[in-house]
Write a protein that holds these residues in place. Structure first.
Motif, PDB file in Angstrom:
ATOM      1  N   GLU A 272      30.877  86.950  61.837  1.00 24.76           N
ATOM      2  CA  GLU A 272      31.662  87.166  63.045  1.00 24.76           C
ATOM      3  C   GLU A 272      31.627  85.885  63.878  1.00 24.76           C
ATOM      4  O   GLU A 272      30.563  85.472  64.331  1.00 24.76           O
ATOM      5  CB  GLU A 272      31.095  88.333  63.849  1.00 24.76           C
ATOM      6  CG  GLU A 272      31.940  88.714  65.050  1.00 24.76           C
ATOM      7  CD  GLU A 272      31.439  89.994  65.707  1.00 24.76           C
ATOM      8  OE1 GLU A 272      32.267  90.759  66.209  1.00 24.76           O
ATOM      9  OE2 GLU A 272      30.212  90.217  65.722  1.00 24.76           O
ATOM     10  N   PRO A 273      32.762  85.223  64.081  1.00 24.71           N
ATOM     11  CA  PRO A 273      32.789  83.939  64.770  1.00 24.71           C
ATOM     12  C   PRO A 273      32.137  84.019  66.152  1.00 24.71           C
ATOM     13  O   PRO A 273      32.424  84.930  66.928  1.00 24.71           O
ATOM     14  CB  PRO A 273      34.285  83.625  64.895  1.00 24.71           C
ATOM     15  CG  PRO A 273      34.938  84.420  63.808  1.00 24.71           C
ATOM     16  CD  PRO A 273      34.120  85.665  63.679  1.00 24.71           C
ATOM     17  N   GLY A 289      34.523  86.238  68.789  1.00 23.61           N
ATOM     18  CA  GLY A 289      35.959  86.462  68.735  1.00 23.61           C
ATOM     19  C   GLY A 289      36.411  86.777  67.330  1.00 23.61           C
ATOM     20  O   GLY A 289      35.607  86.797  66.385  1.00 23.61           O
ATOM     21  N   THR A 290      37.691  86.995  67.181  1.00 22.17           N
ATOM     22  CA  THR A 290      38.237  87.279  65.848  1.00 22.17           C
ATOM     23  C   THR A 290      38.379  85.994  65.041  1.00 22.17           C
ATOM     24  O   THR A 290      38.405  86.023  63.813  1.00 22.17           O
ATOM     25  CB  THR A 290      39.603  87.970  65.963  1.00 22.17           C
ATOM     26  OG1 THR A 290      40.468  87.150  66.764  1.00 22.17           O
ATOM     27  CG2 THR A 290      39.460  89.340  66.617  1.00 22.17           C
ATOM     28  N   THR A 291      38.493  84.853  65.729  1.00 15.02           N
ATOM     29  CA  THR A 291      38.501  83.538  65.084  1.00 15.02           C
ATOM     30  C   THR A 291      37.519  82.646  65.822  1.00 15.02           C
ATOM     31  O   THR A 291      37.127  82.929  66.966  1.00 15.02           O
ATOM     32  CB  THR A 291      39.894  82.885  65.135  1.00 15.02           C
ATOM     33  OG1 THR A 291      40.221  82.594  66.506  1.00 15.02           O
ATOM     34  CG2 THR A 291      40.953  83.795  64.526  1.00 15.02           C
ATOM     35  N   TYR A 296      35.335  80.186  70.858  1.00 21.62           N
ATOM     36  CA  TYR A 296      35.064  79.015  71.689  1.00 21.62           C
ATOM     37  C   TYR A 296      35.834  79.083  73.010  1.00 21.62           C
ATOM     38  O   TYR A 296      35.266  78.797  74.077  1.00 21.62           O
ATOM     39  CB  TYR A 296      35.420  77.721  70.960  1.00 21.62           C
ATOM     40  CG  TYR A 296      35.401  76.528  71.897  1.00 21.62           C
ATOM     41  CD1 TYR A 296      34.197  76.027  72.384  1.00 21.62           C
ATOM     42  CD2 TYR A 296      36.589  75.961  72.350  1.00 21.62           C
ATOM     43  CE1 TYR A 296      34.174  74.983  73.286  1.00 21.62           C
ATOM     44  CE2 TYR A 296      36.579  74.909  73.257  1.00 21.62           C
ATOM     45  CZ  TYR A 296      35.362  74.419  73.717  1.00 21.62           C
ATOM     46  OH  TYR A 296      35.348  73.389  74.626  1.00 21.62           O
ATOM     47  N   GLN A 297      37.098  79.476  72.945  1.00 22.14           N
ATOM     48  CA  GLN A 297      37.898  79.510  74.165  1.00 22.14           C
ATOM     49  C   GLN A 297      37.339  80.526  75.150  1.00 22.14           C
ATOM     50  O   GLN A 297      37.293  80.278  76.366  1.00 22.14           O
ATOM     51  CB  GLN A 297      39.361  79.833  73.836  1.00 22.14           C
ATOM     52  CG  GLN A 297      40.324  79.502  74.963  1.00 22.14           C
ATOM     53  CD  GLN A 297      40.317  78.015  75.319  1.00 22.14           C
ATOM     54  OE1 GLN A 297      40.514  77.161  74.460  1.00 22.14           O
ATOM     55  NE2 GLN A 297      40.080  77.708  76.590  1.00 22.14           N
ATOM     56  N   LYS A 298      36.887  81.677  74.647  1.00 19.77           N
ATOM     57  CA  LYS A 298      36.279  82.686  75.516  1.00 19.77           C
ATOM     58  C   LYS A 298      34.991  82.149  76.152  1.00 19.77           C
ATOM     59  O   LYS A 298      34.733  82.362  77.345  1.00 19.77           O
ATOM     60  CB  LYS A 298      35.987  83.963  74.726  1.00 19.77           C
ATOM     61  CG  LYS A 298      37.228  84.776  74.372  1.00 19.77           C
ATOM     62  CD  LYS A 298      36.897  85.898  73.392  1.00 19.77           C
ATOM     63  CE  LYS A 298      36.013  86.969  74.004  1.00 19.77           C
ATOM     64  NZ  LYS A 298      35.760  88.081  73.053  1.00 19.77           N
ATOM     65  N   ALA A 299      34.206  81.436  75.374  1.00 14.14           N
ATOM     66  CA  ALA A 299      32.969  80.864  75.893  1.00 14.14           C
ATOM     67  C   ALA A 299      33.279  79.800  76.945  1.00 14.14           C
ATOM     68  O   ALA A 299      32.622  79.726  77.987  1.00 14.14           O
ATOM     69  CB  ALA A 299      32.143  80.266  74.760  1.00 14.14           C
ATOM     70  N   PHE A 300      34.290  78.994  76.685  1.00 17.34           N
ATOM     71  CA  PHE A 300      34.687  77.942  77.629  1.00 17.34           C
ATOM     72  C   PHE A 300      35.207  78.548  78.931  1.00 17.34           C
ATOM     73  O   PHE A 300      34.852  78.113  80.031  1.00 17.34           O
ATOM     74  CB  PHE A 300      35.756  77.055  76.998  1.00 17.34           C
ATOM     75  CG  PHE A 300      36.256  75.969  77.902  1.00 17.34           C
ATOM     76  CD1 PHE A 300      35.533  74.805  78.079  1.00 17.34           C
ATOM     77  CD2 PHE A 300      37.451  76.117  78.588  1.00 17.34           C
ATOM     78  CE1 PHE A 300      35.987  73.799  78.929  1.00 17.34           C
ATOM     79  CE2 PHE A 300      37.917  75.124  79.439  1.00 17.34           C
ATOM     80  CZ  PHE A 300      37.179  73.960  79.610  1.00 17.34           C
ATOM     81  N   ARG A 428      32.417  91.113  75.042  1.00 18.81           N
ATOM     82  CA  ARG A 428      31.496  90.233  74.312  1.00 18.81           C
ATOM     83  C   ARG A 428      31.746  88.754  74.608  1.00 18.81           C
ATOM     84  O   ARG A 428      31.869  87.912  73.731  1.00 18.81           O
ATOM     85  CB  ARG A 428      31.536  90.532  72.824  1.00 18.81           C
ATOM     86  CG  ARG A 428      30.873  91.887  72.523  1.00 18.81           C
ATOM     87  CD  ARG A 428      30.506  92.074  71.102  1.00 18.81           C
ATOM     88  NE  ARG A 428      31.706  92.185  70.265  1.00 18.81           N
ATOM     89  CZ  ARG A 428      31.669  92.241  68.944  1.00 18.81           C
ATOM     90  NH1 ARG A 428      30.503  92.163  68.331  1.00 18.81           N
ATOM     91  NH2 ARG A 428      32.768  92.377  68.253  1.00 18.81           N
ATOM     92  N   ALA A 429      31.784  88.497  75.889  1.00 21.82           N
ATOM     93  CA  ALA A 429      31.825  87.137  76.420  1.00 21.82           C
ATOM     94  C   ALA A 429      31.081  87.139  77.740  1.00 21.82           C
ATOM     95  O   ALA A 429      31.155  88.110  78.498  1.00 21.82           O
ATOM     96  CB  ALA A 429      33.263  86.664  76.616  1.00 21.82           C
ATOM     97  N   THR A 430      30.344  86.081  78.005  1.00 20.40           N
ATOM     98  CA  THR A 430      29.622  86.017  79.273  1.00 20.40           C
ATOM     99  C   THR A 430      30.597  85.807  80.424  1.00 20.40           C
ATOM    100  O   THR A 430      31.600  85.107  80.301  1.00 20.40           O
ATOM    101  CB  THR A 430      28.593  84.876  79.261  1.00 20.40           C
ATOM    102  OG1 THR A 430      29.247  83.653  78.949  1.00 20.40           O
ATOM    103  CG2 THR A 430      27.503  85.136  78.239  1.00 20.40           C
ATOM    104  N   LEU A 431      30.286  86.438  81.547  1.00 21.84           N
ATOM    105  CA  LEU A 431      31.059  86.264  82.780  1.00 21.84           C
ATOM    106  C   LEU A 431      30.243  85.555  83.849  1.00 21.84           C
ATOM    107  O   LEU A 431      30.785  84.838  84.689  1.00 21.84           O
ATOM    108  CB  LEU A 431      31.515  87.622  83.319  1.00 21.84           C
ATOM    109  CG  LEU A 431      32.395  88.479  82.411  1.00 21.84           C
ATOM    110  CD1 LEU A 431      32.668  89.816  83.078  1.00 21.84           C
ATOM    111  CD2 LEU A 431      33.695  87.758  82.099  1.00 21.84           C
ATOM    112  N   GLY A 432      28.936  85.790  83.837  1.00 17.87           N
ATOM    113  CA  GLY A 432      28.060  85.173  84.830  1.00 17.87           C
ATOM    114  C   GLY A 432      26.643  85.102  84.298  1.00 17.87           C
ATOM    115  O   GLY A 432      26.193  86.016  83.601  1.00 17.87           O
TER     116      GLY A 432
END
Length: 516
Positions: A272-273, A289-291, A296-300, A428-432
């Motif tokens: 899972e990426p 993410g799915t890719t 990476y974009q979600k993390a950024f 499943r991405a950090t917000l803070g």
């Protein structure tokens, strides 16, 4: 009489070229044992076998070859002590001027997953360390070379000193040799300790940490601090085995951040990426993410301001789409298990960007150590695999499977944030991320303020218990719907009561992950 050199090596790198120079340019006579003698003979070089020189055959299947007075007397004999000279002449012992020895590949052997105890034991060198230590002790008269990287330095030394070596050089080679035998014995002791580890005392009674300088660094944490990078073991592993595709030299801080990035990215299944962006060892953005590009974009997007100048870790090989995204901002380092050729071409447009390939991201230490005044603190690495199956749901409101998956994600991230640690996530991405505050309330406020309006419907993970219910109420006010924390406070009931009152889900893991 010609000078005498003893050669007995496992690693034959550079051996023949060195031996040829010794014979042809500097008129040495060679004695050697086993496979080394065979290699020299095959190269057409004159060599006397140790067994012929001592008059004693190799015995015990090769376990005893060089343990003989004619060998050790020749190494340890002091040319300026009359009694030693008399003893050597009486026993027909020639002085040895040069000892070239490296050791059985013990660490390479035990690194094999299917190695047996007997196979490991047979790779414990006895004669080699004995000769090395003897030659290093007698550096006033003998030169010892314990590593092929010293061969060219030795030849330069001979040419600069009319065929001799300086005392300073011999002392330096002795220092290198004792460091080697110390590390070798340490590896054996650690291996035997691992076989006999007791449940009540999993750490050894003696702990040694040795390394060989791999690279001198420009400076340490600050420009006024000197620093070097040392590799442990005789074979490169971990970061020492990574391939740097491009970029500037790695700094001390780069390496510290990269190790923190490696530890967090291995929490996520490579099927899972996942992507993690770190600053000063703390994650500022983590996502799946799915890719890989989406991860990476979600993390950024989680904290694009902090991502500037960050360290990026990816759990899958870099593809072209991810590479394009990576080049859109300034980054210090990227580490991934691989990199596609098209992606490498894209990343090359950022020539200063350090890109490292570490195929085995999971190759981390079993123990961590910190140096304190007068000692070392050692602990087992925090590599516990957390399972929600063992967690306790303590609120009336029960989490859905999707919510449990999100709580697990938040919990994995919180494990790698400096305590006191609070992490807010969604999808499943950090917000803070609230890191390293002196009180947990402060970390909660930072994480929620960073998340802002996005915190509504979000999830919160805390690396330690809540001693009071104030943080629970603050989280609910911000829109948090579920909390995961270790529990263990005498006032857990107050936090649970508040969660029930406010309609939150609360899960206790029963384990904490402080990171100091």
């Amino acid at each position: 009489m010609a000078r005498l050199a003893l050669l007995s090596v496992s690693d034959k790198t550079g051996l023949i070229d060195l031996a040829r120079q010794l014979v042809e340019e500097f008129r040495f006579e060679l004695i050697s044992s086993g496979g080394t003698a065979n290699a020299l003979k095959a190269a057409g070089l004159p060599v006397t076998k140790v067994s012929d020189y001592t008059g004693s055959p190799e015995i015990l299947g090769g376990r005893v070859k060089t343990l003989h007075p004619r060998i050790h007397g020749g190494i340890l004999g002091r040319r300026d002590v009359p009694g030693d000279v008399v003893d050597m002449e009486a026993n027909q012992i020639r002085p040895l001027d040069l000892v070239i020895v490296n050791l059985y590949p013990f660490e390479q052997t035990i690194s094999k997953p299917d190695v047996t105890e007997q196979q490991a034991i047979e790779q414990i060198d006895i004669g080699g360390p004995a000769m090395l230590r003897a030659a290093a002790k007698n550096f006033a008269h003998v030169t010892v070379l314990s590593n092929p990287k010293h061969y060219d330095l030795y030849l330069q030394e001979l040419r600069q000193n009319n065929g001799d070596t300086s005392l300073a050089f011999r002392r330096k080679m002795a220092e290198e040799t004792f460091a080697l035998t110390n590390a070798y014995d340490g590896a054996i002791a650690s291996y035997l300790a691992s076989l006999a580890a007791k449940a009540e005392s999993p750490l050894p009674t003696r702990f040694s940490l040795t390394g060989e300088e791999l690279q001198s660094l420009r400076y340490g944490e600050n420009p006024h601090q000197s620093a070097s990078w040392y590799k442990t073991g005789t074979q490169p592993s971990g970061w020492a085995a990574a391939t740097k595709l491009q970029g500037k030299e790695l700094s001390y801080n780069n390496l510290v951040d990269l190790e923190a990035a490696r530890r967090i990215i291995v929490e996520f299944d490579p099927k899972e990426p996942a992507a993690a962006i770190l600053k000063h060892t703390n994650p500022c953005g983590v996502a799946v993410g799915t890719t890989l590009a989406e991860a990476y974009q979600k993390a950024f997007n989680a904290d694009s301001t902090s991502a500037f100048g960050g360290i990026v870790a990816l759990n899958q090989p870099i593809d072209a789409a991810t590479a394009k995204a990576l080049t859109k901002t300034f980054l210090e380092c990227i580490v991934a298990p691989g990199c596609e050729s098209e992606a490498q071409e894209i990343l090359a447009t950022k020539s200063n960007l350090r890109v490292l390939i570490l195929p085995d991201l999971k190759s981390g230490p079993k123990h961590t150590a910190k140096v304190i005044a007068g000692g070392i603190l050692v602990q087992a690495s925090d590599d516990v695999i957390d399972s929600p199956d063992s967690w306790q749901i303590v609120t009336q409101k029960q989490p859905t499977p999707e919510q449990m998956a999100e709580l697990l994600f938040a919990w994995k991230v919180a494990k790698h944030v400096k305590s006191n640690a609070i992490v807010v996530t969604k999808n499943r991405a950090t917000l803070g991320v609230g890191a390293g505050q002196m009180n947990r309330v402060g970390s909660v406020k930072i994480a929620l303020e960073q998340a802002g309006e996005k915190a509504k419907g979000g999830f919160l993970a805390s690396d330690g218990f809540f001693p009071f219910d104030d943080s629970v109420r603050t989280a609910a006010t911000a829109g948090i719907v579920a909390i995961v924390q270790p529990g263990g406070s005498l006032r857990d009931k107050d936090s649970i009561k508040a969660a029930n009152e406010l309609g939150l889900v609360m899960v206790l893991t029963g384990i904490r992950h402080f990171l100091h």
